[in-house]
Scaffold this motif. Structure first.
Motif, PDB file in Angstrom:
ATOM      1  N   ILE A 178       0.955  -1.165  -0.089  1.00 23.18           N
ATOM      2  CA  ILE A 178      -0.053   0.190  -0.063  1.00 23.18           C
ATOM      3  C   ILE A 178       0.857   1.123  -0.148  1.00 23.18           C
ATOM      4  O   ILE A 178       0.621   2.115  -0.600  1.00 23.18           O
ATOM      5  CB  ILE A 178      -0.946  -0.076   1.161  1.00 23.18           C
ATOM      6  N   GLY A 179       2.057   1.134   0.785  1.00 24.84           N
ATOM      7  CA  GLY A 179       2.851   2.611   0.691  1.00 24.84           C
ATOM      8  C   GLY A 179       3.972   2.588  -0.308  1.00 24.84           C
ATOM      9  O   GLY A 179       4.569   3.151  -0.147  1.00 24.84           O
ATOM     10  N   HIS A 238      -3.501   4.575  -3.197  1.00 28.28           N
ATOM     11  CA  HIS A 238      -3.433   3.297  -3.468  1.00 28.28           C
ATOM     12  C   HIS A 238      -4.943   2.751  -2.695  1.00 28.28           C
ATOM     13  O   HIS A 238      -5.459   1.600  -3.241  1.00 28.28           O
ATOM     14  CB  HIS A 238      -2.488   2.603  -2.730  1.00 28.28           C
ATOM     15  N   ILE A 239      -5.265   3.153  -1.382  1.00 30.49           N
ATOM     16  CA  ILE A 239      -6.502   2.652  -0.926  1.00 30.49           C
ATOM     17  C   ILE A 239      -7.696   2.840  -1.556  1.00 30.49           C
ATOM     18  O   ILE A 239      -8.616   1.975  -1.769  1.00 30.49           O
ATOM     19  CB  ILE A 239      -6.448   3.331   0.689  1.00 30.49           C
ATOM     20  N   ASP A 240      -7.890   3.989  -2.256  1.00 30.00           N
ATOM     21  CA  ASP A 240      -9.035   4.493  -3.090  1.00 30.00           C
ATOM     22  C   ASP A 240      -9.041   3.416  -4.205  1.00 30.00           C
ATOM     23  O   ASP A 240     -10.089   2.872  -4.536  1.00 30.00           O
ATOM     24  CB  ASP A 240      -8.686   5.674  -3.715  1.00 30.00           C
ATOM     25  N   GLU A 241      -7.841   3.103  -4.821  1.00 24.03           N
ATOM     26  CA  GLU A 241      -7.903   2.064  -5.804  1.00 24.03           C
ATOM     27  C   GLU A 241      -8.366   0.667  -5.252  1.00 24.03           C
ATOM     28  O   GLU A 241      -9.222   0.018  -6.255  1.00 24.03           O
ATOM     29  CB  GLU A 241      -6.527   2.044  -6.464  1.00 24.03           C
ATOM     30  N   VAL A 242      -7.998   0.426  -4.329  1.00 23.24           N
ATOM     31  CA  VAL A 242      -8.281  -1.012  -3.680  1.00 23.24           C
ATOM     32  C   VAL A 242      -9.745  -1.092  -3.226  1.00 23.24           C
ATOM     33  O   VAL A 242     -10.510  -2.105  -3.734  1.00 23.24           O
ATOM     34  CB  VAL A 242      -7.350  -1.330  -2.207  1.00 23.24           C
ATOM     35  N   GLN A 243     -10.152  -0.032  -2.516  1.00 25.64           N
ATOM     36  CA  GLN A 243     -11.610   0.009  -2.252  1.00 25.64           C
ATOM     37  C   GLN A 243     -12.618   0.065  -3.318  1.00 25.64           C
ATOM     38  O   GLN A 243     -13.518  -0.451  -3.436  1.00 25.64           O
ATOM     39  CB  GLN A 243     -11.835   1.141  -1.130  1.00 25.64           C
ATOM     40  N   ASP A 244     -12.154   0.741  -4.249  1.00 26.20           N
ATOM     41  CA  ASP A 244     -13.044   0.812  -5.581  1.00 26.20           C
ATOM     42  C   ASP A 244     -13.117  -0.546  -6.458  1.00 26.20           C
ATOM     43  O   ASP A 244     -14.194  -0.779  -6.924  1.00 26.20           O
ATOM     44  CB  ASP A 244     -12.545   1.895  -6.656  1.00 26.20           C
ATOM     45  N   THR A 245     -11.939  -1.105  -6.105  1.00 25.62           N
ATOM     46  CA  THR A 245     -11.905  -2.393  -7.005  1.00 25.62           C
ATOM     47  C   THR A 245     -12.632  -3.501  -6.363  1.00 25.62           C
ATOM     48  O   THR A 245     -13.459  -4.339  -6.875  1.00 25.62           O
ATOM     49  CB  THR A 245     -10.433  -2.991  -7.452  1.00 25.62           C
ATOM     50  N   LEU A 246     -12.369  -3.746  -4.982  1.00 28.79           N
ATOM     51  CA  LEU A 246     -13.033  -4.655  -4.379  1.00 28.79           C
ATOM     52  C   LEU A 246     -14.499  -4.350  -3.819  1.00 28.79           C
ATOM     53  O   LEU A 246     -15.257  -5.049  -3.667  1.00 28.79           O
ATOM     54  CB  LEU A 246     -12.340  -4.910  -3.007  1.00 28.79           C
ATOM     55  N   GLN A 247     -14.866  -2.809  -4.042  1.00 30.39           N
ATOM     56  CA  GLN A 247     -16.221  -2.390  -3.525  1.00 30.39           C
ATOM     57  C   GLN A 247     -16.663  -2.607  -2.192  1.00 30.39           C
ATOM     58  O   GLN A 247     -17.654  -3.366  -1.681  1.00 30.39           O
ATOM     59  CB  GLN A 247     -17.404  -2.835  -4.336  1.00 30.39           C
ATOM     60  N   ARG A 248     -15.456  -2.497  -1.252  1.00 31.57           N
ATOM     61  CA  ARG A 248     -15.527  -2.935   0.245  1.00 31.57           C
ATOM     62  C   ARG A 248     -14.522  -2.091   1.061  1.00 31.57           C
ATOM     63  O   ARG A 248     -13.517  -1.636   0.483  1.00 31.57           O
ATOM     64  CB  ARG A 248     -15.497  -4.288   0.501  1.00 31.57           C
ATOM     65  N   GLY A 299     -11.891   7.049   3.763  1.00 32.06           N
ATOM     66  CA  GLY A 299     -13.306   6.252   4.279  1.00 32.06           C
ATOM     67  C   GLY A 299     -12.676   4.905   4.718  1.00 32.06           C
ATOM     68  O   GLY A 299     -13.737   4.076   5.007  1.00 32.06           O
ATOM     69  N   CYS A 300     -11.516   4.469   4.778  1.00 27.66           N
ATOM     70  CA  CYS A 300     -11.155   3.147   5.243  1.00 27.66           C
ATOM     71  C   CYS A 300     -11.364   3.124   6.952  1.00 27.66           C
ATOM     72  O   CYS A 300     -11.539   3.978   7.407  1.00 27.66           O
ATOM     73  CB  CYS A 300      -9.560   2.892   5.020  1.00 27.66           C
TER      74      CYS A 300
END
Length: 296
Positions: free
Chosen positions: A79-80, A138-148, A180-181
């Motif tokens: 992530i970093g 990176h967190i935005d990308e992960v949450q958008d991809t996983l939708q959670r 929003g994580c």
């Protein structure tokens, strides 16, 4: 476009995992768990251990998932990291999440890859505006991809960066505000860092944004010395939880209230009864916190 922080909080703000102790699911314990169906709150897996197509690991995980809630803990997204996220790894993660529908998903505030080289370690970051932008992206990308919602774990570190311009807690607070994580509070990591860097662990916890904590980790650490003979703790997950960490955990619960709590024991894995006994200690601490709150 990043999924809004408010939407993530609304959709995943309350954990469906019970506020009880859980443990990491280990192949050494498959048979004990499936034969005995122990009274334990939940299990957590390392995502990267289950990214194959099938075989015994998936057969056992499927059987466990039919009986218990599941949390998914990633160690390979970096992530970093300075490089873009590995989209193939992220796609495999999405397949695994869709297959097992874990109640919680978490990753580390760390980096572990550079270009095409993967480093088998979780390395620290300087807390700067530039790093903050990269981690949030990176967190935005992960949450958008996983939708959670993703939970971000506070690290254990052994060095500090001269260019750091904000505290770790301030850095985490800003990440939560922007993405929003949620947060995964590793109490052993707090104790390790406090010892290694010479700050007060309880003061750290008193400033931690506990309203965003969805999961707590407890684990063992090894004791060593640095080149000057000063105490140096290594977060090795290779033994039982130390007494001072149990005390710090009780303090954390006084702020968070009952929260799903994982016993991490990843190295020198003991027989099932020893790991189960550690989980019972965490359950007892959670029950005691409930009783104390009810008596107020």
């Amino acid at each position: 476009m990043a999924t809004s922080a408010a939407m993530l909080e609304q959709s995943f703000g309350q954990s469906p995992i019970p506020p009880r102790a859980g443990v990491g699911l280990k192949p050494e314990h498959y048979r004990d768990i499936l034969d005995e169906a122990p009274d334990i709150g939940w299990f957590e897996i390392h995502a990267e251990n289950y990214m194959g197509e099938g075989g015994t690991p998936h057969a056992c995980l499927t059987a466990v998932r039919e009986r218990y809630p599941l949390s998914l803990h990633g160690v390979g997204l970096s992530i970093g990291g300075a490089s873009p996220l590995d989209t193939e790894h992220l796609a495999r993660l999405r397949v695994l999440i869709d297959r097992y529908q874990p109640a919680l998903f978490s990753e580390h505030l760390a980096w572990s890859s550079h270009d095409t080289v993967y480093l088998n370690d979780l390395l620290p970051l300087p807390y700067t505006a530039e790093t903050l932008d990269r981690v949030c992206g990176h967190i935005d990308e992960v949450q958008d991809t996983l939708q959670r919602q993703m939970l971000l774990e506070n690290p254990s570190t052994y060095v500090a960066f001269a260019e750091t311009s904000m505290s770790e807690v301030a850095f985490l607070c800003e990440i939560v505000r922007r993405t929003g994580c949620g947060l995964l509070l590793d109490v052993n990591n707090v104790f390790v860092q406090a010892t290694n860097h010479g700050f007060d662990a309880r003061t750290y916890l008193d400033s931690f944004p506990v309203e965003h904590v969805r999961e707590i980790h407890l684990g063992g650490h090894a004791e060593d010395e640095d080149d000057d003979g000063a105490s140096l703790l290594i977060d090795d997950h290779g033994r039982e939880v130390a007494d001072p960490v149990w005390g710090l955990y009780a303090h954390a619960l006084s702020r968070t209230g009952p929260v799903p709590t994982l016993i991490e024991w990843d190295n020198d894995v003991p027989p099932w009864p020893a790991l189960f006994a550690e989980a019972k200690l965490a359950d007892a601490a959670i029950v005691e916190r409930r009783s104390n709150r009810a008596a107020v």
